[in-house]
Design a protein around this motif. Structure first.
Motif, PDB file in Angstrom:
ATOM      1  N   VAL A 195       0.913  -1.377  -0.134  1.00 49.68           N
ATOM      2  CA  VAL A 195       0.219  -0.054   0.047  1.00 49.68           C
ATOM      3  C   VAL A 195       0.960   0.569  -0.095  1.00 49.68           C
ATOM      4  O   VAL A 195       2.225   0.441   0.308  1.00 49.68           O
ATOM      5  CB  VAL A 195      -0.676   0.010   0.966  1.00 49.68           C
ATOM      6  CG1 VAL A 195      -1.428  -1.430   1.408  1.00 49.68           C
ATOM      7  CG2 VAL A 195      -0.347   0.141   2.777  1.00 49.68           C
ATOM      8  N   GLY A 199      -2.625   6.029  -1.018  1.00 48.60           N
ATOM      9  CA  GLY A 199      -3.731   5.437  -0.931  1.00 48.60           C
ATOM     10  C   GLY A 199      -4.548   4.362   0.569  1.00 48.60           C
ATOM     11  O   GLY A 199      -5.006   4.109   0.452  1.00 48.60           O
ATOM     12  N   ASP A 391      -1.506  -1.165  -3.739  1.00 47.18           N
ATOM     13  CA  ASP A 391      -2.640  -0.251  -4.008  1.00 47.18           C
ATOM     14  C   ASP A 391      -3.617  -0.759  -4.180  1.00 47.18           C
ATOM     15  O   ASP A 391      -5.059  -0.207  -4.458  1.00 47.18           O
ATOM     16  CB  ASP A 391      -2.653   1.102  -4.019  1.00 47.18           C
ATOM     17  CG  ASP A 391      -2.090   2.681  -3.564  1.00 47.18           C
ATOM     18  OD1 ASP A 391      -2.472   1.797  -1.732  1.00 47.18           O
ATOM     19  OD2 ASP A 391      -1.396   2.805  -3.418  1.00 47.18           O
ATOM     20  N   HIS A 396      -5.944  -2.567   1.109  1.00 42.41           N
ATOM     21  CA  HIS A 396      -6.665  -1.910   2.026  1.00 42.41           C
ATOM     22  C   HIS A 396      -7.590  -2.937   3.009  1.00 42.41           C
ATOM     23  O   HIS A 396      -7.453  -1.932   3.813  1.00 42.41           O
ATOM     24  CB  HIS A 396      -6.636  -0.641   1.160  1.00 42.41           C
ATOM     25  CG  HIS A 396      -6.185  -0.382   0.085  1.00 42.41           C
ATOM     26  ND1 HIS A 396      -6.435  -0.122  -0.891  1.00 42.41           N
ATOM     27  CD2 HIS A 396      -5.109   0.439   0.859  1.00 42.41           C
ATOM     28  CE1 HIS A 396      -5.332   0.826  -1.339  1.00 42.41           C
ATOM     29  NE2 HIS A 396      -4.523   0.919  -0.284  1.00 42.41           N
TER      30      HIS A 396
END
Length: 457
Positions: A195, A199, A391, A396
């Protein structure tokens, strides 16, 4: 022989999970597990029992005449993983030292003095919001310790205080999930280039806010948070203020926040920025005068050397052990996918995907599991299992679930364990009173993330 190596990992993992019943620091099984697994992997490789896979997917075995293998070899593979782990450990040591320097100069007392309200519900929201924001900067564990220290100053009734402390755990875990420096797991994902700082914040901040607001909104309706706090003036005494408190607080927090900016500007690994930040804060601490009549003989009380002595080295060694153990599993060739040999974790990921086609469900289950099992090895394992690009929404979602899922049990996160130790919060009490609030927040945030991902982006 592959089964023995996997069995070592399972036994070590269980020993870490059962840290409290066994009365054995989790650092011990982590280090034992890592060293024994790499020893077995080395013997097996040189005996021709195992093949290994490097970080770029190249398969090595002892009988191969591959020139790359001759140059790289097993020792190179080990150094590759040690280097990756060292990036995380150096970063954490730097961040911990800065936080300890702030604390030595009583910088966090500045934040504590800002809270003046006697309204229970207002105090609930003030501590929650401060915890949510502060944990994104200095990490959720430290934020929890700071705020519980504040509660001890404001609330004398322990039965009331443990409610506030428990909800702070939810707020700080939610706050740490959307920042690359707010939790060990997000730091791991950031350093591993799964990540980016921007982001991570963009994808997770709204679900994290929902995860924080929902439990607090539900708790606000409870009788325990009605009325005003009764302050015992006899115990309401401030520590001596230092001249350096404000300077070290804002300098230290600014230095930590500067690290993602430094990485964006230079494209260097985050630990380099943390080294620069630590050097600046350390230099200022050498020249600043904490007291009016500062005596050089007392300088050691506020020095960086003192701060370094207060760092929990056992935690650093635990991360070393667990990350190297996961790296050993990642390196062991266990099976093949579409005719190509892959490591153990990659093979496990494929098996899970076949059993549960929806990755969203898999990640939610990972979040629930993080309430029982330490989220560091869970995230470390997921990093070795999946090959999504930087990302990707799954990374996430993993950061959100692993970071906030631990709030569902008092032992499910470092922040929870700290609160449990400081306030002697009973496991069963937390399970009955707080778990449903944490679960409501976790699921609300997860559904918010999925709604945004599938219907808005």
């Amino acid at each position: 022989m592959e089964a023995i190596l996997i069995l070592l990992f399972i036994i070590g993992y269980l020993s870490i999970t059962l840290e409290h019943p066994l009365k054995l620091d989790k650092t011990v099984p982590a280090l034992l597990m890592a060293s024994l697994m790499w020893a077995l992997l080395a013997v097996g490789f040189h005996k021709g029992w195992f093949s290994v896979v490097d970080g770029h997917g190249a398969i090595f075995n002892i009988n191969s005449r591959d020139v790359h293998q001759q140059e790289y070899g097993f020792e190179g593979l080990l150094l590759h993983h040690v280097g990756k782990v060292a990036e995380i450990l150096i970063f954490l040591i730097g961040a911990m030292t800065i936080v300890e320097l702030i604390d030595l100069h009583r910088g966090f007392d500045v934040l504590k003095d800002m809270v003046k309200t006697k309204s229970k519900i207002r105090l609930l929201w003030i501590t929650g919001i401060v915890g949510f924001i502060l944990s994104a900067v200095i990490d959720n564990l430290t934020a929890t310790i700071v705020l519980i220290s504040l509660l001890r100053k404001l609330i004398q009734n322990r039965e009331e205080r443990i409610w506030y402390a428990s909800l702070i755990v939810i707020a700080t875990n939610a706050g740490g999930a959307w920042s690359p420096i707010g939790d060990v797991t997000t730091t791991m994902l950031w350093i591993a280039k799964k990540v980016s700082a921007g982001g991570l914040s963009e994808y997770i901040i709204i679900p994290a806010i929902v995860c924080f607001v929902v439990p607090y909104a539900l708790a606000s309706r409870m009788k325990i948070f009605k009325g005003e706090i009764v302050v015992d003036e006899k115990n309401h005494e401030d520590r001596e203020r230092l001249l350096s408190s404000k300077t070290m607080l804002w300098l230290g927090l600014g230095a930590i926040v500067f690290v993602p900016v430094f990485k964006t500007l230079t494209h260097l690994p985050p630990y380099v920025g943390m080294m620069l930040s630590l050097a600046v804060v350390w230099m200022v601490s050498e020249y600043i005068h904490p007291e009016d009549n500062f005596d050089k003989s007392r300088k050691h009380l506020y020095s960086a050397n003192k701060a370094l002595s207060r760092i929990e080295i056992s935690s650093i060694l635990f991360f070393l052990g667990i990350l190297m153990a996961v790296a050993a599993l990642e390196s062991l060739v266990f099976g093949s996918i579409n005719g190509q040999e892959v490591g153990t974790l990659r093979y496990a990921a494929e098996s899970i995907s076949n059993a549960i086609p929806s990755m969203d469900i898999v990640v939610i289950l990972l979040g629930v599991l993080s309430a029982v099992i330490d989220n560091v090895p869970l995230v470390a394992a997921s990093m070795g299992m999946y090959t999504y690009e930087m990302d990707h929404s799954i990374w996430h979602f993993i950061a959100y679930s692993a970071g906030t899922g631990g709030s569902m049990l008092i032992i499910g996160s470092a922040a929870g364990v700290a609160a449990m130790g400081m306030e002697k919060i009973d496991f069963i009490w937390y399970l009955k009173k707080i778990t449903w609030l944490a679960f409501a927040g976790f699921m609300a945030g997860a559904l918010t993330f999925l709604f945004i991902e599938h219907f808005i982006r």
